[in-house]
Design an enzyme around this catalytic site. Structure first.
Site, PDB file in Angstrom:
ATOM      1  N   LYS A 182      70.244  57.322  13.266  1.00 25.49           N
ATOM      2  CA  LYS A 182      69.625  58.155  14.306  1.00 25.49           C
ATOM      3  C   LYS A 182      70.486  59.424  14.389  1.00 25.49           C
ATOM      4  O   LYS A 182      71.508  59.452  15.066  1.00 25.49           O
ATOM      5  CB  LYS A 182      69.594  57.352  15.608  1.00 25.49           C
ATOM      6  CG  LYS A 182      69.392  58.047  16.916  1.00 25.49           C
ATOM      7  CD  LYS A 182      68.352  59.120  17.016  1.00 25.49           C
ATOM      8  CE  LYS A 182      68.529  59.839  18.337  1.00 25.49           C
ATOM      9  NZ  LYS A 182      69.167  61.165  18.184  1.00 25.49           N
ATOM     10  N   GLU A 256      83.234  56.163  18.597  1.00 20.39           N
ATOM     11  CA  GLU A 256      84.138  57.319  18.467  1.00 20.39           C
ATOM     12  C   GLU A 256      83.653  58.319  19.509  1.00 20.39           C
ATOM     13  O   GLU A 256      82.574  58.901  19.343  1.00 20.39           O
ATOM     14  CB  GLU A 256      84.056  57.930  17.061  1.00 20.39           C
ATOM     15  CG  GLU A 256      84.438  56.989  15.926  1.00 20.39           C
ATOM     16  CD  GLU A 256      85.900  56.595  15.930  1.00 20.39           C
ATOM     17  OE1 GLU A 256      86.689  57.174  16.710  1.00 20.39           O
ATOM     18  OE2 GLU A 256      86.263  55.698  15.152  1.00 20.39           O
ATOM     19  N   CYS A 290      85.799  66.991  17.645  1.00 20.01           N
ATOM     20  CA  CYS A 290      86.366  66.062  18.632  1.00 20.01           C
ATOM     21  C   CYS A 290      87.892  66.097  18.607  1.00 20.01           C
ATOM     22  O   CYS A 290      88.543  65.794  19.599  1.00 20.01           O
ATOM     23  CB  CYS A 290      85.869  64.657  18.357  1.00 20.01           C
ATOM     24  SG  CYS A 290      86.234  64.137  16.673  1.00 20.01           S
ATOM     25  N   GLU A 389      86.390  67.669  28.883  1.00 21.42           N
ATOM     26  CA  GLU A 389      86.098  68.103  27.510  1.00 21.42           C
ATOM     27  C   GLU A 389      85.084  69.248  27.545  1.00 21.42           C
ATOM     28  O   GLU A 389      83.968  69.076  28.024  1.00 21.42           O
ATOM     29  CB  GLU A 389      85.526  66.941  26.689  1.00 21.42           C
ATOM     30  CG  GLU A 389      85.328  67.308  25.230  1.00 21.42           C
ATOM     31  CD  GLU A 389      84.667  66.201  24.403  1.00 21.42           C
ATOM     32  OE1 GLU A 389      83.708  65.578  24.890  1.00 21.42           O
ATOM     33  OE2 GLU A 389      85.120  65.983  23.261  1.00 21.42           O
TER      34      GLU A 389
HETATM   35  P1  NAD Z   1      75.809  62.778  22.673  1.00 22.86           P
HETATM   36  O1  NAD Z   1      76.488  61.554  23.159  1.00 22.86           O
HETATM   37  O2  NAD Z   1      75.057  63.599  23.652  1.00 22.86           O
HETATM   38  O3  NAD Z   1      74.756  62.426  21.521  1.00 22.86           O
HETATM   39  C1  NAD Z   1      75.143  61.715  20.364  1.00 22.86           C
HETATM   40  C2  NAD Z   1      73.958  60.929  19.841  1.00 22.86           C
HETATM   41  O4  NAD Z   1      73.616  59.918  20.787  1.00 22.86           O
HETATM   42  C3  NAD Z   1      72.699  61.764  19.625  1.00 22.86           C
HETATM   43  O5  NAD Z   1      72.079  61.341  18.441  1.00 22.86           O
HETATM   44  C4  NAD Z   1      71.861  61.416  20.843  1.00 22.86           C
HETATM   45  O6  NAD Z   1      70.465  61.567  20.651  1.00 22.86           O
HETATM   46  C5  NAD Z   1      72.212  59.963  21.049  1.00 22.86           C
HETATM   47  N1  NAD Z   1      71.987  59.464  22.410  1.00 22.86           N
HETATM   48  C6  NAD Z   1      71.942  60.165  23.564  1.00 22.86           C
HETATM   49  N2  NAD Z   1      71.718  59.319  24.609  1.00 22.86           N
HETATM   50  C7  NAD Z   1      71.637  58.075  24.088  1.00 22.86           C
HETATM   51  C8  NAD Z   1      71.447  56.786  24.651  1.00 22.86           C
HETATM   52  N3  NAD Z   1      71.298  56.603  25.953  1.00 22.86           N
HETATM   53  N4  NAD Z   1      71.435  55.723  23.819  1.00 22.86           N
HETATM   54  C9  NAD Z   1      71.631  55.883  22.485  1.00 22.86           C
HETATM   55  N5  NAD Z   1      71.789  57.073  21.898  1.00 22.86           N
HETATM   56  C10 NAD Z   1      71.800  58.167  22.685  1.00 22.86           C
HETATM   57  O7  NAD Z   1      76.925  63.633  21.946  1.00 22.86           O
HETATM   58  P2  NAD Z   1      76.785  65.102  21.329  1.00 22.86           P
HETATM   59  O8  NAD Z   1      76.673  66.077  22.440  1.00 22.86           O
HETATM   60  O9  NAD Z   1      75.756  65.071  20.269  1.00 22.86           O
HETATM   61  O10 NAD Z   1      78.202  65.267  20.590  1.00 22.86           O
HETATM   62  C11 NAD Z   1      79.351  65.784  21.193  1.00 22.86           C
HETATM   63  C12 NAD Z   1      80.288  64.659  21.589  1.00 22.86           C
HETATM   64  O11 NAD Z   1      80.627  63.878  20.451  1.00 22.86           O
HETATM   65  C13 NAD Z   1      81.608  65.155  22.157  1.00 22.86           C
HETATM   66  O12 NAD Z   1      81.940  64.400  23.286  1.00 22.86           O
HETATM   67  C14 NAD Z   1      82.596  64.878  21.028  1.00 22.86           C
HETATM   68  O13 NAD Z   1      83.936  64.703  21.426  1.00 22.86           O
HETATM   69  C15 NAD Z   1      82.035  63.622  20.461  1.00 22.86           C
HETATM   70  N6  NAD Z   1      82.527  63.403  19.098  1.00 22.86           N
HETATM   71  C16 NAD Z   1      83.487  62.446  18.889  1.00 22.86           C
HETATM   72  C17 NAD Z   1      84.003  62.227  17.613  1.00 22.86           C
HETATM   73  C18 NAD Z   1      85.067  61.185  17.354  1.00 22.86           C
HETATM   74  O14 NAD Z   1      85.337  60.884  16.196  1.00 22.86           O
HETATM   75  N7  NAD Z   1      85.693  60.624  18.377  1.00 22.86           N
HETATM   76  C19 NAD Z   1      83.521  63.003  16.547  1.00 22.86           C
HETATM   77  C20 NAD Z   1      82.557  63.965  16.794  1.00 22.86           C
HETATM   78  C21 NAD Z   1      82.059  64.161  18.075  1.00 22.86           C
END
Ligand code: NAD
Length: 485
Positions: A182, A256, A290, A389
């Site tokens: 996804k 993550e 991140c 963040e």
């Molecule tokens: P997000 O959590 O908004 O979305 C990530 C994914 O989750 C998307 O595909 C989204 O459609 C899906 N999603 C949203 N709500 C959901 C739900 N209720 N159930 C299941 N899936 C759902 O994150 P984002 O804004 O796309 O990415 C930014 C974030 O990602 C930042 O917080 C960043 O720190 C984090 N990040 C962490 C790492 C790591 O390795 N720790 C790496 C990259 C990004």
């Protein structure tokens, strides 16, 4: 700005059982280029029906040809995926930059190369993996048999779309699982191409599937009765939602999550190297990594010199068209995210911060979501800009006097993803680094990765670790078999 020829249009359909398909209700939404605000194409919105179809294809494929394929053959297919990614490097890098707004050179150097490398690494790794065996006196031999977890759901964010998806898909396939991906609704293009690449590499139909859509699509996958594990990268708050959705079926979870990573620069550090790397760790990928260090602590004797030189180098960063070779900072990924980042700049003002650089949207752009690289000083440890963040090109810098004082501030957070420590004192490098509550601590460097090492966060930055044996163990189940002698 980008020429018309760069306004590549691509519609993104689901990839289920080896075929690209639309949603049954044909619903789509528009994918917007964040640098030009033009529409790149339409993205299918998957509902429960598409998730059901993808999971059922993955379940069927799990028990088919994939299960009985000799290890070497499976490893060769996984390696071939890496080859095909590199063969299509220019196209994939262009799609990644159109989708995310990041500079093209960065997409090529980091996103696409590392995506291919994920497959190369796990294609090799899978051929070396063993399990445990114990002789218990002359009573019995116990050995662990490894098997795939089953159908795994891979849910990913927008900042490193292909790189992060492949970081999960490669070990999942290497361990013999089938997958439903996804991708982020904000950046769906390279993942869409990945379906076609997997098929061309010889991955049997149904082994790799993809359903596009918003959070509800991810939620349908997380709560699905027939999905055995979810590997998720994204925001901490989304992680908590997935945990709730997955609880009734007790799925294995790998998370993550977000970070608010500190850079601690001691006065005995190599200042040249510390500044050079801090510019990168602050603003690369528009600060949308991140692992970016967004809380910078500098020991007082070095503070003034550090600030002057850090600000000078930051002002020299070219904010511009992702397709321009001189661009160092491109567009933020979406209007929503741009508004969020600008909102934090307002908060910084209200909190009494001083902008040493930036502090506003970048000038000279009629369209697109560009923000100037911003250094904020004068904020205290309770400031929201220091604690939350922001995930954009915004850092805070705070002076410190003692190791104890800075350690307390560094650990005073719910996050625990990564940190960078800058010092030429070996004792401090080991002692101080070991006291930081983070999953990854770099000393005198940043973002230096070896795929064998544990990667992940502690506290609310994650659950479990990825990388080498850690990924492989997550995507495997072990059965202990006891042979009576
Ligand atoms: P997000 O959590 O908004 O979305 C990530 C994914 O989750 C998307 O595909 C989204 O459609 C899906 N999603 C949203 N709500 C959901 C739900 N209720 N159930 C299941 N899936 C759902 O994150 P984002 O804004 O796309 O990415 C930014 C974030 O990602 C930042 O917080 C960043 O720190 C984090 N990040 C962490 C790492 C790591 O390795 N720790 C790496 C990259 C990004």
């Amino acid at each position: 700005m980008q020429t018309e020829t760069k306004q590549k249009v691509m519609d993104c359909s689901h990839f289920i059982n080896g075929e690209y398909v639309q949603s049954s209700n044909a619903k789509t939404f528009e994918n917007v280029n964040p640098a030009t605000e033009t529409v790149l194409g339409n993205i299918a919105i998957g509902g429960k029906q598409e998730v059901d179809q993808a999971v059922s294809a993955a379940r069927k494929a799990l028990n088919g040809e994939w299960k009985n394929m000799p290890l070497k053959e499976r490893s060769n297919i996984i390696r071939k995926i890496g080859d095909l990614i590199l063969e299509r490097k220019d196209e994939l890098a262009e799609l990644e930059s159109l989708d995310t707004g990041k500079p093209l050179w960065l997409s090529q150097k980091v996103d696409i190369d590392r995506a291919a490398n994920n497959f190369y690494f796990f294609a090799d790794y899978m051929t070396t993996v063993g399990t445990e065996a114990y002789e218990q006196d002359d009573l019995a031999i116990h050995y662990a048999k490894r098997r795939p977890v089953g159908v795994v759901g891979l849910i990913n964010p927008w900042n490193l779309p292909l790189f992060l998806m492949t970081w999960k898909l490669a070990p999942a396939l290497a361990a013999g699982n089938t997958a439903v991906m996804k991708p982020s609704e904000v950046t769906p293009m390279t993942a869409t191409v990945l379906g076609e690449i997997c098929k061309e590499a010889g991955v049997p139909d149904g082994v790799v599937n993809m359903v596009h859509g918003f959070g509800e699509t991810g939620a349908a996958l997380s709560s699905h009765e027939d999905v055995d594990a979810i590997a998720f990268t994204g925001e901490t708050i989304t992680g908590t939602e997935i945990m709730k959705a997955a609880a009734p079926t007790l799925k294995k979870l790998s998370f993550e999550l977000g970070g608010k990573n500190p850079n601690i620069i001691f006065a005995d550090a190599d200042i040249e190297d510390a500044i050079e790397t801090t510019v990168r760790s602050s603003f690369i990928n528009q600060g949308e990594v991140c692992l970016c260090g967004s809380r910078i602590y500098v020991e007082r004797p070095m503070y003034d010199e550090f600030l002057d030189r850090f600000a000078e180098k930051t002002k020299a960063l070219v904010v511009g068209d992702p397709f321009d070779a001189d661009t160092k900072v491109g567009a933020l990924v979406s209007e929503e995210h741009y508004r969020k980042v600008l909102g934090y700049l307002d908060i910084a003002k209200e909190e009494g911060g001083t902008f040493l650089t930036g502090g506003k949207a970048a000038e000279g752009f009629d369209k697109g979501f560009f923000v100037e690289p911003t250094i904020i000083t004068g904020l205290g440890k309770d400031s929201r800009c220091v604690r939350e963040e922001i995930f954009g090109p915004v850092v805070t810098v705070i002076p410190f006097d003692t190791e104890e004082e800075v350690l307390e501030q560094v650990n005073d957070t719910h996050y625990g993803l990564s940190a960078s420590v800058w010092t030429s004192n070996v004792k401090r490098a080991t002692g101080f680094s070991g006291k930081i509550e983070a999953g990854i601590v770099w000393v005198n460097t940043w973002f230096l990765r070896d795929l064998r090492t544990p990667f992940g966060g502690m506290k609310r930055s994650g659950l479990g670790r990825e990388g080498g044996s850690h990924s492989f163990d997550f995507y495997s189940e072990l059965t202990n078999i006891t042979l009576k002698m």
